[in-house]
Every structure is written in C-alpha cells, then in structure tokens.
Design an enzyme around this catalytic site. Structure first.
Site, mmCIF file in Angstrom:
data_model
loop_
_atom_site.group_PDB
_atom_site.id
_atom_site.type_symbol
_atom_site.label_atom_id
_atom_site.label_comp_id
_atom_site.label_asym_id
_atom_site.label_seq_id
_atom_site.Cartn_x
_atom_site.Cartn_y
_atom_site.Cartn_z
ATOM 1 N N ASP A 113 46.447 44.144 33.782
ATOM 2 C CA ASP A 113 46.492 44.624 35.165
ATOM 3 C C ASP A 113 47.518 43.867 35.999
ATOM 4 O O ASP A 113 48.053 44.398 36.972
ATOM 5 C CB ASP A 113 45.106 44.483 35.809
ATOM 6 C CG ASP A 113 44.078 45.391 35.147
ATOM 7 O OD1 ASP A 113 44.486 46.303 34.408
ATOM 8 O OD2 ASP A 113 42.869 45.187 35.374
ATOM 9 N N GLY A 114 47.798 42.623 35.633
ATOM 10 C CA GLY A 114 48.762 41.832 36.397
ATOM 11 C C GLY A 114 50.155 42.423 36.399
ATOM 12 O O GLY A 114 50.906 42.248 37.365
ATOM 13 N N ASP A 156 32.334 31.111 52.746
ATOM 14 C CA ASP A 156 33.517 30.682 52.009
ATOM 15 C C ASP A 156 34.737 31.517 52.335
ATOM 16 O O ASP A 156 35.864 31.112 52.030
ATOM 17 C CB ASP A 156 33.249 30.743 50.499
ATOM 18 C CG ASP A 156 32.418 29.568 50.014
ATOM 19 O OD1 ASP A 156 32.220 28.629 50.805
ATOM 20 O OD2 ASP A 156 31.958 29.596 48.862
ATOM 21 N N TYR A 182 38.120 41.331 42.648
ATOM 22 C CA TYR A 182 37.409 40.204 43.252
ATOM 23 C C TYR A 182 36.200 40.681 44.059
ATOM 24 O O TYR A 182 35.144 40.040 44.078
ATOM 25 C CB TYR A 182 38.387 39.425 44.145
ATOM 26 C CG TYR A 182 37.906 38.085 44.646
ATOM 27 C CD1 TYR A 182 36.721 37.517 44.189
ATOM 28 C CD2 TYR A 182 38.661 37.364 45.563
ATOM 29 C CE1 TYR A 182 36.295 36.282 44.643
ATOM 30 C CE2 TYR A 182 38.247 36.122 46.018
ATOM 31 C CZ TYR A 182 37.059 35.590 45.555
ATOM 32 O OH TYR A 182 36.639 34.372 46.001
#
Length: 428
Positions: free
Chosen positions: A170-171, A278, A291
C-alpha cells in the site's frame, strides 16, 4: 394521468433516463390497474447508487433545493465509473517497493515488456537507476538507457505521466498520491508487498491485465483525498503555507510530550469539541481501514463522500469516532490551556509541529485518486477486508444434523463399551 401528477411522481423517486421515458410512454396510454401496480413497483425499486443524496431537486409539490451551484451536489453512481482514454497513453510511471529484492525480477520483466512490446515511455525514480542490485543485473542494463528518471521534490511530473503502475504494498500507492498534488493519472497497483489492501492485482498474467487497462476495459474507484493547510501565526506572509493532499489520514498527536494533547476542533467555523488524549485522526474513507480502524473507527467504502474524525485514546470514554459530510472544513488548533505543542503528520510523512495560535485546515480535495479495480468496486473492497483484515472470519457453526450425528456416535461408543464390560463379566 395529467402532467402535474406525472411530474410529482417523477420528483419523488430516483429514476434513470430510461425509466423516465418508460413512465412517460405508459402515462400517455390507458393504464390498467395491474399495469399501474407493476409500474409503481418498478419506480420504487432500490437505487444502485451507494450514496444517499438524490439528484431529484424537488420535494413534494412545493419544496425544492435552492438553485445554487455551491449547494447542489451531483453524485455519480459508482457502478458507472469506468476508465476511458481520450487518446492512447504513451508514458507510464513504474513505482516499485524499495529495499525488497523480491520485487526486482517482476520490475525488470514489466519494464522490459512495456518498452519492447508496448513501445511506451517508462519513467522510474532516479534512485532506481543507481540501485546496485539492479545495475548488476544484465537484463536491467539492456533497457537502462531507454528509461527516463525523475527526482522527488525537484522534477515536476504534471502532464508528463499518462498511467501509473505500482509494484509492492500500500505504501507504493500512497507515494504515488504524494507525487501528484493535483490531477492524478490512473493507478494500477500490483500486490507484491506485505499487506496489499490498496493493491488488488496479482502479478501473474500481468501482460493481459495491463493490456486490458490500456484498452480501457477497467472499473475505477475514485478515492477522495484531504487538502491540508497549516496556517502559522508568525510565518512570513510572502511564503505560501504548507499545503498537502493526503490519501489516508492526517494525524495530530502529542509527539514526545508526556502530557495529554489538548486541541480544539472546529467544523465550518463552529467549535465542536476539545480533544484531550493522545491525539486525533482525520481520515478519508480509504484511510478508514488504516490507522483509524486500529483506533476503533468504522470501515467506510471509499466511494462514500465523507470525512472521519477518530480520537486516539481519548480521556473521555464517551468520545466516539464520528463521520462528517465531505466538503466541510475542519480547523484544528491548540487549546489556550494546552500544556504542550502538538505534532502533525500527513500519510505518515512531513511531520510538522503545531504551536500556539497555529491552525490546521482540512477539507475534501477536488483531486481524487483514480484507482483501477481488478474486478469492481464492491468485490475488490470486500475481498480486501477478508484477505487483509480477516473481517468476519470465524469457524463455521455446526448444523443440527452434524450435532445429532456426533451425539449418536458418542451414544453408540458408550453402548459398545457397556457391551464389552458385560461380556467380560459373563466370561469371568
């Protein structure tokens, strides 16, 4: 049936051009009761579109959408998104996964075929030309002089590339999206990496698959991107602000600080909430399976026009991920009582510090990424969910007949054991 009734009926349903013509033809003739029932069922059938907005702009006899181009959105049926070339593609950009020797043989095979069989102009990264693992390969040296190279950040590829092929995970597709900060050529991604959620093609029989795409026989998934702008309080007015397009997500977190991040979230200028935790993930539907899903968000099909807002380990347990309409503008700033700065990254790159009175503006970009489907939008996406995320993978529940067979077999075994014991007792 009079024209007024016909107009109202057409405005209440989502009809195609063929259905409208069918309705008009039937309205001109005498309709039987049975014919009216059948026509009503036909008009009220479920639309093929994945999106909620209806192109019908009149609601009932009086209500309608205001005639304003900024307010009216035309939504295309995703099933009709097909690739077409208005002229033959001549140049192709080939992006391969870095630091992976297993990709080198397919890369050489593909590039040689594109040059020799398809007579295409092939662009590669400048680092590929100097790769020692490739320069030591005799097959690559035969075609090396015919390749064109570019350097990221120096050379402009706008209007030079007709077609993109990615070899890797995917990168590689995320990197291709980063290279084109405006219009993106169609991308065909082969799965030669570790995950492959965005790379639906298998390299076996790549010749036939690439040929089909070059001939225009392919479906498209238009993956929306986010336009992200950082406005600095003390930045040089003559210097343009940082402006990036991201395919997956923009992440705002606390970085190396030991304190909770404390940021304010605005939507179209209205303060929505303050985020303590966070950090925060603002993602596209494509990024919803990256993510965001690891942080507890839902998975959204890439054709759905939306922006996802997902907190990262929020201090408030009631702070759940939300989905807002595509096109709204999100503004993110440090809260006045924040104890530290925040850090922003774009698809995992270009990390920037967000200081007091700085703001990050995020909205949907008009430049989407045309990702070529191996089969179609629905099949590719659900295959990726099952193969990469093991979505809803579980052991099959036993049927009652199977349970009954097991019960009988155990009962028979028990009878056999009892008979054996009785036999031993009699013989003794």
């Amino acid at each position: 049936m009079d024209e007024g009734t016909l107009h109202m009926a057409k405005a209440m349903v989502n009809m195609s051009i063929e259905e409208e013509q069918t309705y008009a033809d039937i309205a001109k003739s005498d309709m039987t009761v049975l014919g009216k029932v059948k026509m009503q069922d036909k008009l009220l059938r479920r639309t093929r579109s994945l999106n909620a907005p209806s192109p019908v702009q009149q609601f009932g006899p009086c209500g309608r959408i205001m005639k304003n181009s900024a307010m009216v959105i035309t939504v295309q049926d995703p099933a009709s998104q097909r690739l077409t070339w208005y002229k033959n593609p001549l140049s192709v950009l080939v992006i391969k996964k870095v630091r992976d020797m297993s990709v080198l043989p397919p890369f050489i095979q593909l590039v040689r075929w594109l040059i020799q069989e398809k007579s295409m102009i092939v662009f590669v990264e400048h680092s590929v030309m100097e790769d020692t693992m490739l320069t030591s390969n005799s097959g690559f040296m035969e075609i090396r002089e015919k390749l064109k190279s570019f350097q990221d950040g120096k050379d402009d590829l706008t209007d030079k590339i007709d077609f993109i092929i990615c070899l890797g995970g995917d990168g590689t597709l995320l990197y291709a999206s980063l290279l084109f900060q405006k219009s993106v050529p169609p991308i065909m991604a082969f799965h030669l990496g570790s995950l492959g959620f965005l790379t639906p093609f298998k390299f076996d029989n790549f010749q036939q698959q690439v040929t089909n795409v070059l001939e225009g026989h392919a479906a498209l998934t238009l993956r929306s991107r986010l336009r992200c702008i950082i406005v600095r309080k003390n930045e040089d007015k003559e210097k343009p602000p940082l402006n990036l397009l991201v395919l997956n997500e923009v992440v705002i977190d606390r970085g190396p600080s030991p304190y909770l991040s404390n940021i304010d979230l605005f939507l179209d200028g209205k303060h929505i909430t303050s985020v303590q935790g966070d950090g925060l993930i603002v993602s596209t539907p494509t990024g919803s399976t990256a993510y965001a899903v690891a942080a507890g968000a839902s998975m959204i099909h890439p054709s759905v026009p939306a922006i996802m807002v997902t907190p990262i380990c929020p201090h408030s347990l009631s702070f759940r991920p939300i989905v807002v309409p595509a096109g709204v503008e999100l503004k993110i700033m440090l809260s006045p009582d924040a104890r530290s700065t925040a850090w922003v990254s774009f698809d995992g790159r270009n990390q920037q510090e967000l200081c007091a009175d700085d703001s990050l503006r995020v909205t949907t970009s008009i430049y989407s990424v045309p990702s070529i489907c191996a089969q179609d939008q629905i099949t590719d996406w659900f295959d990726s969910l099952a193969e990469c995320l093991h979505w809803n993978v579980r052991k099959r529940q036993k049927h009652f007949e199977e349970l009954s067979d097991l019960t009988h077999s155990k009962y028979d075994d028990a009878l056999d054991s009892t008979s054996k014991d009785n036999y031993l007792l009699t013989t003794d």
